[in-house]
Scaffold this motif. Sequence first.
Motif, short mmCIF file in Angstrom:
data_model
loop_
_atom_site.label_atom_id
_atom_site.label_comp_id
_atom_site.label_asym_id
_atom_site.label_seq_id
_atom_site.Cartn_x
_atom_site.Cartn_y
_atom_site.Cartn_z
N SER A 121 0.84 -1.24 -0.12
CA SER A 121 0.14 -0.23 -0.06
C SER A 121 0.88 1.14 0.02
N ASP A 122 2.14 1.21 0.68
CA ASP A 122 2.95 2.44 0.51
C ASP A 122 3.33 2.57 -0.89
N VAL A 123 3.70 1.76 -1.71
CA VAL A 123 4.28 2.10 -2.85
C VAL A 123 3.11 2.36 -3.83
N GLN A 124 1.85 1.66 -3.62
CA GLN A 124 0.61 2.43 -4.47
C GLN A 124 0.55 3.90 -4.03
N ASP A 125 0.78 4.33 -2.81
CA ASP A 125 0.51 5.49 -2.50
C ASP A 125 1.73 6.41 -3.12
N LEU A 126 2.82 5.86 -3.04
CA LEU A 126 3.76 6.86 -3.46
C LEU A 126 3.46 7.22 -5.26
N ILE A 127 2.95 6.05 -5.97
CA ILE A 127 2.63 6.20 -7.19
C ILE A 127 1.44 7.22 -7.38
N THR A 128 0.27 7.14 -6.37
CA THR A 128 -0.57 8.13 -6.51
C THR A 128 -0.30 9.57 -6.20
N LYS A 129 1.07 9.84 -5.42
CA LYS A 129 1.26 11.05 -5.09
C LYS A 129 2.23 11.61 -6.04
N GLY A 130 2.50 10.83 -7.27
CA GLY A 130 2.99 11.40 -8.37
C GLY A 130 4.64 11.05 -8.55
N ALA A 131 4.88 9.89 -8.12
CA ALA A 131 6.26 9.30 -8.22
C ALA A 131 6.62 9.01 -9.65
N ASP A 132 7.61 9.69 -10.21
CA ASP A 132 8.31 9.30 -11.66
C ASP A 132 8.60 8.15 -11.75
N LEU A 133 9.49 7.91 -10.69
CA LEU A 133 10.45 6.61 -10.48
C LEU A 133 10.41 6.33 -9.00
N LEU A 134 10.79 4.73 -9.13
CA LEU A 134 10.63 4.16 -7.67
C LEU A 134 11.81 3.35 -7.57
N TRP A 144 4.42 -9.09 -5.51
CA TRP A 144 4.42 -7.79 -5.96
C TRP A 144 3.69 -7.56 -7.09
N GLY A 145 2.62 -8.25 -7.47
CA GLY A 145 1.74 -8.05 -8.67
C GLY A 145 1.01 -6.82 -8.70
N PRO A 146 0.47 -6.53 -7.38
CA PRO A 146 -0.37 -5.21 -7.43
C PRO A 146 0.22 -3.81 -7.68
N ALA A 152 3.24 -0.22 -14.22
CA ALA A 152 3.29 -0.67 -15.50
C ALA A 152 2.10 0.16 -16.37
N ALA A 153 1.04 0.52 -15.68
CA ALA A 153 0.06 1.52 -16.02
C ALA A 153 0.44 2.89 -16.47
N LYS A 154 1.44 3.24 -15.82
CA LYS A 154 1.88 4.44 -15.84
C LYS A 154 3.30 4.68 -16.09
N LYS A 155 3.90 3.58 -16.75
CA LYS A 155 5.07 3.28 -17.34
C LYS A 155 6.44 3.85 -16.08
N ILE A 156 5.95 3.49 -15.01
CA ILE A 156 6.89 3.96 -14.03
C ILE A 156 8.23 3.03 -13.71
N PRO A 157 9.49 3.61 -14.00
CA PRO A 157 10.63 2.50 -13.84
C PRO A 157 10.78 2.13 -12.35
N ILE A 158 11.36 1.02 -12.05
CA ILE A 158 11.50 0.62 -10.88
C ILE A 158 12.89 0.07 -10.63
N CYS A 170 13.72 -5.49 -16.70
CA CYS A 170 13.41 -4.84 -18.08
C CYS A 170 11.85 -4.95 -18.52
N LYS A 171 10.99 -5.40 -17.83
CA LYS A 171 9.70 -5.63 -18.20
C LYS A 171 8.75 -5.09 -16.77
N ASP A 172 8.95 -5.70 -15.80
CA ASP A 172 8.24 -5.32 -14.46
C ASP A 172 9.22 -4.41 -13.66
N TYR A 173 10.33 -4.49 -13.82
CA TYR A 173 11.37 -3.49 -13.22
C TYR A 173 12.42 -3.35 -13.96
N VAL A 174 13.36 -2.31 -13.75
CA VAL A 174 14.59 -2.07 -14.47
C VAL A 174 15.81 -2.69 -14.36
#
Length: 360
Positions: A121-134, A144-146, A152-158, A170-174
């Motif tokens: 839930s923390d990471v999903q919250d970071l995404i909601t708050k506008g993180a461009d990268l994780l 880690w599926g959720p 992936a929906a926002k093309k955010i590199p991890i 290089c698909k799910d994370y960098v």
Amino acid sequence: MKPSAVRTTTTTALAASLVAVLALAGCAKGEVEASSDTATAGGRDQVVASPTAGSGETCTVEEFGGKKLDLAGATVGFSQSEKEANPFRIAETASIKAEAADRGVELLTANAQSQFSKQISDVQDLITKGADLLVIAPLNSDGWGPVLRSAAAKKIPIVTIDRKINATACKDYVSFIGSDFVQQGERAADQMIEATGGKGKVAILLGSAGNNVTTERTKGFKDRVAAKAPGLQVVFEQTGDFAREKGQQVTEQLIQSNPDITGIYAENDEMGLGAVGALKGAGKKPGDVKIVTVDGTRNAVQGIVDGWISGVIESNPRFGPLAFATLDAFTRGEKVSQDIVIEDSAYTPENAKADLGKAF
């Protein structure tokens, strides 16, 4: 002890990025070479050993399906997994925060307090708050599926640090940045063999279940002992969850069930220090039971000086410079390694006192 080295499969462009990082931290460019050399970044001991060594698999922003951006204007989200009572986690978070501050990058942080559901839930919250990268320090490797679907929906590199997630690079994370945990286990076995003379009964205080660190540190240790010291038997294995209190509790049980135990391999320093507490409580003397641990915290290295611990394999927590250099190179369109391995040093009775100040 020499500063830790970083073995990567990045191109020379990433090497240049790391040179820039070190220069910002006050190091001259001449201190880093593309082949091998050492330099210290603001005391964070991250150096380039060979930008062309490693797995050979790389990733680019185009291959990932993302877009180029200027890291200086981006927002980075950092998810810490465990309570920061553990010196490793304290040093790790401090390194991430320091590098973000050095670069002027906006950093959002969250701490899961050792609860995996909270980390998701923390990471999903970071995404909601506008993180461009994780940047994520995963508590577990699975589940880690959720988060991966949301990113992936926002093309955010991890980029993950210190533990891997079970997903596709290089698909799910960098990239994954961390130690060679199998090698850490092997080196711990070497120290145990030396301390015990290769004979006796050994217990393993396992790390938490469900992550690659525990699995690989265990494999490295057991395989090396089996190959090099058949007279050294592993007679006890139980999780201490990487926690000092749990390590002490398990060791108290161990002393009762195996009073003739020769050595204890603790898969992190905190459990090893818990084992020391249990041995003291049982009236044991320094050296009665040989203890080898992994991490490199100051308290554990002091344990060597005091005679309670026989050796400590370093696991470098100072990921900040390399994590941000990787993100910077990636978002500019350069190739970065899918697996970036930090080479770790070690503390022994011979160097512990002199090198105590280098521990975290």
